[in-house]
Design an enzyme around this catalytic site. Structure first.
Site: not given
Ligand code: BGC
Length: 772
Positions: A355-356, A486, A599-600
Site C-alpha cells: 500500500w506504500d 502493525e 508502530k506508525q
Molecule cells: C509497514 C507497512 C509497510 C511495509 C512495507 C511495514 O514495516 O508497517 O505499513 O507497508 O513495511 O514498507
C-alpha cells in the site's frame, strides 16, 4: 546510527574503506534506471562481507511460503524479485594473486555517487600480499537514456611493479537469493555464448519462466591499443579474458558495456539478438558519450523534481538522495511495474508492491513526473482487479467484491506473514484514495469512467460485505483487522479502517453519479460488466455509511484507535527506558501487542488523508494524544507526523520529524540500511517538505501553499507540475516566489490569498513568518 557519509550537496561520498560498513554502503550507493538496478558491489573479486544484488524489474519467482501450520487462506507463495545475473564482474589476477580488497591493504579509498549526473565512482589503492600496489578507478552507471544498457570504465595502474596479469570480464548467472525460503536456486541456464569480446547468457526463472538475457562487450586498452580478448564459457558463466602486461605507472582501461533484456519486453527467440543490438549501440556510442547522455537525462529529471535547500548542506544532500533513489526506482514508463519498498537495493520485501505506493509514493510522482506516470501507477491496480476479485472469493466474499493484496507482484496475494499482513485490509482504502487523490490533483475526471469506477465498485462491495451488523450497538462494526499500526493484531473497529471504509463507500457512490452524468454509455457498459444493481447496492452502501460505528473517547475528545485501546497501560514513549527500544528488537511479540505503542501513524493517517473533514482542534487533540504513544518503528511514520505538525503550526516538531526520515538511510538510523534502502518512505520525505513545510494542497481544483522556513534553512525551492503548468516555488526569509515556467496563467492561493501568476511570470509575496 552512523555518520560516515561526507556532506556534499550533489554527491554521496564515502572516504576510507571500513569493511564492516560495506553492506550499508552497497545499499546507499545503489544504481538503477526503473528497468533494472543493483547494489554497489565491487567489480573485482571480494571475499569479505557483501550482499551481491542485481535485479531486473518485473522478473520474479514464487518462492514457496514457509509456515508451520497451514491454514485456509494463506497465500501459496511469497514472490521475490530475483537476484539476477551479476554483470559487473571484472576479475584481476596479477601473477598468482587475485585482486580482492578483503586480502589487501586498502588506502585512498573513496566511493562517490554523483547524483547530478547519475553515476557511481570508486577509487582505491590496494597493496596486495606480495607488496604489489595498484591504483584503481571504476565508474559505472545504468543508463536512463537507453534503459537496457549499462557501462563500466575500470582503470588499473600498477604503482610499483611490472607484471603479467589476466583480466576477465564476466557475467555470472550462478546466483541465489539470500532470502530463499528453501535455499533453492531460482534460475536455469537456457543459452550461453561467448565469442571474441562478446558474451551472452540467457537464464530462465523456474516456475515463472521469465527469460533474461544478460550480455557484455568487453574492451581492454593499453596506450590506446586494444588487447586481444579470448572468450570464456562454463555452466551459467560467460565472459572474455585477456593476458596483459601491466607496466608501472601505465594505465590499463577496461570498458565493459552490459545489457539486461527480459522476455517481458522481447520475444524469447529474439532476446540474444536484441541484446547484441543494445550492446553494439552502446559500444558504438562509447563510454564518454553514454555518460554525457546520462548526465543530460538526469539534468531533465532534476529540472522536474529537485528540491533546493539553502543554508543546510546535510539537509540538501539528504533530500536529493531521496529524490535520486525514487527516480532510479520508478520511471512510470511501464504500467506493469511498481515500486517495491526497497526498490532495486536489496532482497527484503521481495520487490513486491505494498500500500506504500498509493499511500506514500503517488504524490511525489504526481507532482514531479507528471500525469501519465502517476496514471500508470493506478492502471497497475486496474489490471489486477480480476485477481483482487479472485482473492476476495478465496476468502469467502462474493458478487464482485475485490480485496487487493497487501503484498503482490502480479495481482495475487503473496505475503509471507499471516498474523499482520493478512488482516491489513485497509490497503483497499488506500487504492481508492489514490484514485481520488490523482483526480483531485490532475483534474483527469475521465479516469473514473475509463478505469477508476470499476475498481471503486469492487472495493465498495468488499467493504459492504466485510462489515457486520451489531445488534448490541445497532451499528455496523468491523471485526478482526489490523490497521496501519502493525503493533496490533486482530482488533475490532480500528477507527482508521472503519472511517476509510465508509469514505470508500461514499466515494464509489459519488463516482457512479459522476460517470452516469458525464459518460452514460460507459456507465451502462460498466453496470453490465459488473452486474451492479445500483439502487440496491448503493442503498446498502448508504446504510453502512449512516450506521457505521466509530470508536471515540468523548472525555478525551479523540478517536480511539480501536475498541479497548484505553484498557492498555498508557505509559508514554518518553517514559520508556531507551534500552528497551526499538521495541521490535527488544520485546516479545506478545508484549508489543498488549502495549499501547504505535508502530506508525494510524488514527493520524486517517486525519492526514481526510484532513478537510476535521477542524484544527480535533486534529490537535488526536495528535497530542497519539504522537507521545508512537514509536515510529516504520520508516513510513514520521512523514505523516511531520505534515500534521506543520498543519498545526508546530514548526519545530515538523522539522524534527522530517530529520528522522530524510537521513534515515544515509545515517543508517534504524540499523537496517544494509538490507536495502527505504525507498517508499523516501517519498514521505518529499511529502514532508512539499506538503509539510510548504503546505501544498489542492482544494477545489486550486493549488495552495502556506510555507514556513524550518530550522536553519535560508530558503527552499521545488518544482512541481500542475495541470499543464510547471511552477517553481521558493520560500525564503523574505517571502514566497512563484515562477510559472510554462503553460497558461494560473491562480494559486498563498496563505489563503489568491495570487495570479501569468505564464512566464514570477510573483513574490511577503507574508507571515517569512517576512523579516
Ligand atoms: C509497514 C507497512 C509497510 C511495509 C512495507 C511495514 O514495516 O508497517 O505499513 O507497508 O513495511 O514498507
Amino acid at each position: 546510527m552512523k555518520q560516515y557519509i561526507k556532506t556534499d550537496e550533489w554527491n554521496i561520498i564515502e572516504e576510507g574503506f571500513v569493511p564492516h560498513y560495506n553492506k550499508i554502503s552497497e545499499s546507499i550507493f545503489s544504481l538503477g534506471n526503473g528497468r533494472m538496478g543493483q547494489r554497489a558491489n565491487f567489480e573485482e573479486a571480494y571475499s569479505g562481507e557483501t550482499l551481491q544484488g542485481n535485479y531486473v524489474a518485473g522478473v520474479y519467482y514464487p518462492d514457496k511460503t514457509r509456515v508451520g501450520w497451514w491454514k485456509n487462506g494463506y497465500p501459496e507463495y511469497f514472490a521475490k524479485v530475483l537476484n539476477a545475473a551479476n554483470w559487473i564482474g571484472i576479475d584481476i589476477r596479477i601473477g598468482d594473486e587475485v585482486l580482492d580488497l578483503h586480502h589487501a591493504k586498502v588506502s585512498s579509498f573513496s566511493r562517490v555517487l554523483n547524483m547530478k549526473e547519475g553515476y557511481l565512482q570508486r577509487s582505491f589503492t590496494a597493496t596486495m600480499k606480495s607488496g604489489k600496489e595498484v591504483r584503481v578507478t571504476a565508474t559505472r552507471f545504468c543508463s536512463i537514456a537507453d534503459d537496457e544498457a549499462c557501462a563500466i570504465r575500470y582503470s588499473i595502474t600498477p604503482l610499483n611493479f611490472d607484471s603479467e596479469a589476466v583480466i576477465t570480464g564476466y557475467i555470472d548467472g550462478d546466483i541465489r537469493n539470500q532470502d530463499a525460503n528453501y535455499d533453492e536456486k531460482f534460475w536455469e541456464s537456457v543459452y550461453s555464448h561467448a565469442e571474441g569480446n562478446s558474451a551472452y547468457l540467457v537464464l530462465r526463472t523456474r516456475k515463472t519462466g521469465f527469460d533474461v538475457c544478460t550480455g557484455q562487450q568487453l574492451f581492454i586498452l593499453q596506450d590506446g591499443q586494444p588487447v586481444s580478448i579470448q572468450p570464456v564459457q562454463r555452466e551459467k558463466y560467460v565472459g572474455g579474458s585477456a593476458v596483459a602486461v601491466l607496466s608501472r605507472n601505465q594505465e590499463t582501461i577496461i570498458f565493459k558495456y552490459a545489457a539486461n533484456l527480459s522476455s517481458e519486453n522481447h520475444a524469447r527467440e529474439a532476446l540474444a539478438g536484441n541484446c547484441r543490438l543494445v550492446l553494439e549501440r552502446a559500444a558504438a556510442k562509447g563510454f564518454e558519450s553514454m555518460l554525457k547522455e546520462q548526465a543530460a537525462a538526469w539534468a531533465r529529471k532534476w529540472e522536474e523534481s529537485d528540491i533546493v535547500i539553502e543554508g543546510d548542506a546535510a539537509a540538501q544532500q539528504a533530500i536529493r538522495f531521496n529524490i535520486f533513489q525514487l527516480n532510479q526506482t520508478y520511471t512510470g514508463e511501464d504500467a506493469r511495474l511498481n515500486i517495491g519498498p526497497k526498490g532495486f537495493t536489496g532482497e527484503k520485501y521481495g520487490g513486491s508492491t505494498y500500500w506504500d505506493t498509493e499511500a506514500y509514493c503517488l504524490p511525489f510522482y504526481l507532482a514531479t513526473a507528471g500525469q501519465q506516470v502517476a496514471r500508470n501507477l493506478l492502471v497497475y491496480r486496474y489490471k489486477h482487479l480480476e485477481k483482487a476479485i479472485e482473492n476476495a472469493v478465496k476468502l469467502g466474499f462474493s458478487n464482485g467484491a475485490a480485496l487487493y493484496p497487501m503484498v503482490t507482484i502480479n495481482g495475487e496475494e503473496c505475503h509471507n506473514e499471516w498474523e499482520i499482513t493478512f488482516e491489513e485490509i485497509h490497503r483497499n482504502a488506500a487504492i481508492a484514495f489514490a484514485i481520488f487523490n490523482y483526480i483531485r490533483y490532475t483534474g483527469d475526471e475521465a479516469y473514473l469512467a475509463e478505469y477508476g469506477l470499476e475498481v471503486l465498485i469492487g472495493i465498495a462491495r468488499f467493504w459492504a460485505q466485510r462489515v457486520n451488523w451489531s445488534h448490541a450497538r445497532e451499528q455496523y462494526v468491523m471485526l478482526g483487522v489490523t490497521g496501519p499500526n502493525e503493533y496490533e493484531n486482530n482488533v475490532n473497529n480500528n477507527w482508521y479502517t472503519n472511517t476509510m471504509a465508509a469514505w470508500c463507500l461514499q466515494y464509489a457512490t459519488e463516482a457512479l453519479q459522476q460517470v452516469v452524468a458525464t459518460n452514460p454509455e460507459r456507465y451502462e457498459a460498466i453496470l453490465q460488466k459488473t452486474a451492479l444493481d445500483v439502487k440496491k447496492e448503493t442503498g446498502q452502501w448508504q446504510h453502512v455509511i449512516k450506521h457505521m460505528y466509530y470508536p471515540e473517547d468523548e472525555q478525551l475528545g479523540i478517536f480511539l484507535q480501536q475498541d479497548g485501546y484505553m484498557d492498555k497501560d498508557q505509559t508514554l514513549v518518553k517514559d520508556l527506558d531507551p534500552a528497551q527500544r526499538p521495541l521490535n528488537q527488544k520485546w516479545s511479540w506478545d508484549r508489543i501487542l498488549r502495549s499501547c505503542y504505535i508502530k506508525q501513524a494510524d488514527v493520524l493517517q486517517g486525519l492526514y488523508f481526510l484532513e478537510d473533514r476535521y477542524d484544527q482542534d480535533t486534529i490537535r487533540r488526536n495528535f497530542d494524544f497519539y504522537e507521545p504513544r508512537t514509536v515510529h518503528e516504520s520508516s513510513l511514520s514520521p512523514c505523516v507526523h511531520a505534515i500534521l505538525a506543520a498543519r498545526l503550526g508546530d514548526e519545530q516538531r515538523a522539522y524534527e520529524f522530517y530529520l528522522r526520515t530524510s537521513r534515515l538511510d544515509l545515517d543508517d538510523y534504524n540499523n537496517d540500511t544494509e538490507d536495502g534502502l527505504h525507498i517508499t518512505s523516501m517519498a514521505g520525505t518529499w511529502m514532508s517538505v512539499v506538503e509539510g513545510f510548504a503546505g501544498m494542497r489542492v482544494r477545489g481544483g486550486q493549488l495552495q501553499f502556506s510555507p514556513f522556513l524550518p530550522g536553519k534553512w535560508q530558503s527552499f525551492a521545488f518544482n512541481i507540475r500542475f495541470r499543464g503548468n510547471v511552477l517553481k516555488v521558493k520560500a525564503g526569509k523574505h517571502g514566497v516566489n512563484i515562477e510559472n515556467h510554462s503553460g497558461g496563467d494560473i491562480t494559486v492561493l498563498i496563505y489563503g490569498e489568491p495570487c495570479e501568476v501569468a505564464a512566464g511570470a514570477t510573483v513574490q509575496l511577503k507574508h507571515g513568518n517569512l517576512v523579516n
